[in-house]
Design an enzyme around this catalytic site. Structure first.
Site, short mmCIF file in Angstrom:
data_model
loop_
_atom_site.label_atom_id
_atom_site.label_comp_id
_atom_site.label_asym_id
_atom_site.label_seq_id
_atom_site.Cartn_x
_atom_site.Cartn_y
_atom_site.Cartn_z
CD GLN A 130 -3.06 -0.77 -0.03
OE1 GLN A 130 -3.13 0.34 -0.58
NE2 GLN A 130 -3.84 -1.77 -0.40
CB SER A 133 1.37 -5.52 -5.58
OG SER A 133 0.45 -6.05 -6.50
CG HIS A 137 -3.05 -4.82 -8.57
ND1 HIS A 137 -4.25 -4.63 -7.92
CD2 HIS A 137 -2.37 -5.72 -7.84
CE1 HIS A 137 -4.28 -5.41 -6.84
NE2 HIS A 137 -3.15 -6.08 -6.78
CB CYS A 184 -8.59 -9.26 -0.05
SG CYS A 184 -7.59 -7.96 -0.75
N1 PLP Z 1 -0.64 -6.76 1.07
C1 PLP Z 1 -1.43 -5.69 1.20
C2 PLP Z 1 -1.20 -4.73 2.32
C3 PLP Z 1 -2.47 -5.48 0.29
O1 PLP Z 1 -3.26 -4.40 0.43
C4 PLP Z 1 -2.67 -6.40 -0.76
C5 PLP Z 1 -3.81 -6.24 -1.69
O2 PLP Z 1 -4.87 -5.76 -1.34
C6 PLP Z 1 -1.79 -7.49 -0.87
C7 PLP Z 1 -0.78 -7.65 0.06
C8 PLP Z 1 -1.91 -8.49 -1.96
O3 PLP Z 1 -1.42 -7.98 -3.18
P1 PLP Z 1 -1.82 -8.68 -4.55
O4 PLP Z 1 -3.24 -8.31 -4.82
O5 PLP Z 1 -0.88 -8.12 -5.57
O6 PLP Z 1 -1.64 -10.14 -4.36
#
Ligand code: PLP
Length: 387
Positions: A178, A198, A200, A324
């Site tokens: 984030q 990440s 995206h 998520c």
């Molecule tokens: N870690 C955090 C703090 C996140 O906000 C997210 C996604 O929401 C992830 C890990 C996972 O990333 P990815 O969607 O690229 O697997």
């Protein structure tokens, strides 16, 4: 009007990113590992992308590996370090507000026999330093703490945590999904030994992430296959993806200071209006360091899902708890760990702003939120009882 306020879940890809990726989605399709001319061209593009990302993060290009997501980077880091340092000890530490990518990896390792400590947080979601110091034992090999929380935006005191980790010769992994591309920092400055990001989340493509591994840190392989990415993430390189991620990060750094200020101003305007116009609302983590565009608001005596669906019907995209985990109707573990009552945690909505949001969109959202909350409360037995 359609308003997208779920930028912490994912972002719209910048058209300039697509433009940079396009040749590698069409004519330049060689395997970056192949020795022939097709492979050489894509191989160079992958090296340049690695170099660009390393330069922006102020680390060495050999310290960056490409992965398929933030989740995969988290797994490679945590599982790889615990495996490599197994002989040193079997105690690992994380916080109680991590994303499922870390939370469930630690739970899985607990099942495998590791001793796990989930550190408490205060009412603003800040990890307890005192609890961290008390949790450390001679068996502790890894600490993994997120840089900023995805639900409430709280920025954790990573520098302080890293000093404690260093003093005790414990490795520190930071889930910075984030923060990379949103706030300026280098893994070195904050003292991370490993750091996840990440694409995206910063207007890059989905399905591509990265992991910084400080030179000298051992990470055992947890996925088996070919030799790509130092054997830690084997599989044919996602050339368009990594080229897109590098472009996205470059664009993010070009405008970062301006965008932080703009989003903070919009967020504060939004929160002030909501607090002015609606009774019994709480802005979570308002008075601590937090992400510029994240606003977590508890609307007491209501269900987050009904707010989310009503707003969605009006064209406004937000999330309740973590996107998520939105298919589970459990109160968010983050809000519960912050000590928010379960019934209020259920009434919490995350508005996450991004670079494409405008003041007009927020004015429309404020107007609609006021109407939705008013209507839902007239139907809410809890609200009527409270009144
Ligand atoms: N870690 C955090 C703090 C996140 O906000 C997210 C996604 O929401 C992830 C890990 C996972 O990333 P990815 O969607 O690229 O697997």
């Amino acid at each position: 009007m359609r308003v997208y306020l779920d930028n912490n879940a994912t972002t719209k890809m910048d058209p300039k990113v697509l433009e940079a990726m396009m040749p590698f989605l069409t004519e330049e399709y060689g395997n970056a590992f192949s020795m022939h001319i097709f492979g050489r061209e894509t191989g160079i593009a992958v090296s340049e992308a690695r170099e660009k990302i390393a330069t922006l993060l102020k680390v060495k290009s050999e310290e960056i590996i490409f992965t398929a997501s933030g989740t995969e980077s988290d797994n490679i880091a945590v599982r790889g370090v615990t495996k490599a340092y197994k002989n040193r000890g079997n105690h690992i530490i994380t916080s109680s507000i991590e994303h499922p990518a870390i939370k469930n990896t630690f739970k899985d390792l607990e099942q495998d026999g590791y001793k796990v400590t989930f550190l408490p947080v205060d009412k603003n979601g800040v990890v307890s330093i005192k609890a961290l110091e008390e949790a450390i034992t001679p068996e502790t090999i890894l600490i993994s703490i997120m840089h900023a929380n995805n639900e409430v935006g709280t920025i954790e005191p990573i520098k302080e945590i890293s000093e404690i980790a260093k003093k005790n010769r414990i490795l520190l992994h930071v889930d910075a999904v984030q923060t990379v591309g949103k706030i300026p920092f280098s893994p070195k400055e904050i003292g991370a030994d490993l750091l996840t990001f990440s694409a995206h989340k910063f207007y890059g493509p989905k399905g591509v992430g990265g992991l910084y591994i400080r030179q000298g840190v051992r990470v055992a392989k947890t996925i088996t296959g070919g030799g790509q990415e130092k054997k830690l993430r084997p599989g044919t390189t996602n050339t368009p993806g990594v080229v897109g991620m590098a472009k996205a990060l470059e664009l993010a750094y070009q405008n970062m200071e301006y965008e932080i200020k703009r989003e903070e101003e919009l967020r504060d305007y939004f929160e002030n209006k909501i607090q002015e116009k609606i009774q019994e609302v709480v802005v979570n983590s308002k008075n601590v360091k937090r992400l510029p565009g994240t606003s977590s608001i508890t609307f007491k005596y209501l269900e987050g899902e009904s707010i989310l669906l009503s707003l969605s019907y009006l064209g406004i995209a937000v999330s309740s708890g973590s996107a998520c985990s939105s298919d589970e109707l459990q109160a968010s573990h983050v809000l519960l760990a912050m000590g928010i009552e379960p019934e209020f945690a259920h009434g919490t909505i995350r508005f996450s702003l991004g670079k494409y949001n405008t003041k007009e969109e927020l004015d429309y959202t404020i107007e609609q939120v006021v109407k939705v909350i008013d209507k839902l409360r007239t139907l809410s037995p809890l609200w009527n009882e409270y009144k």
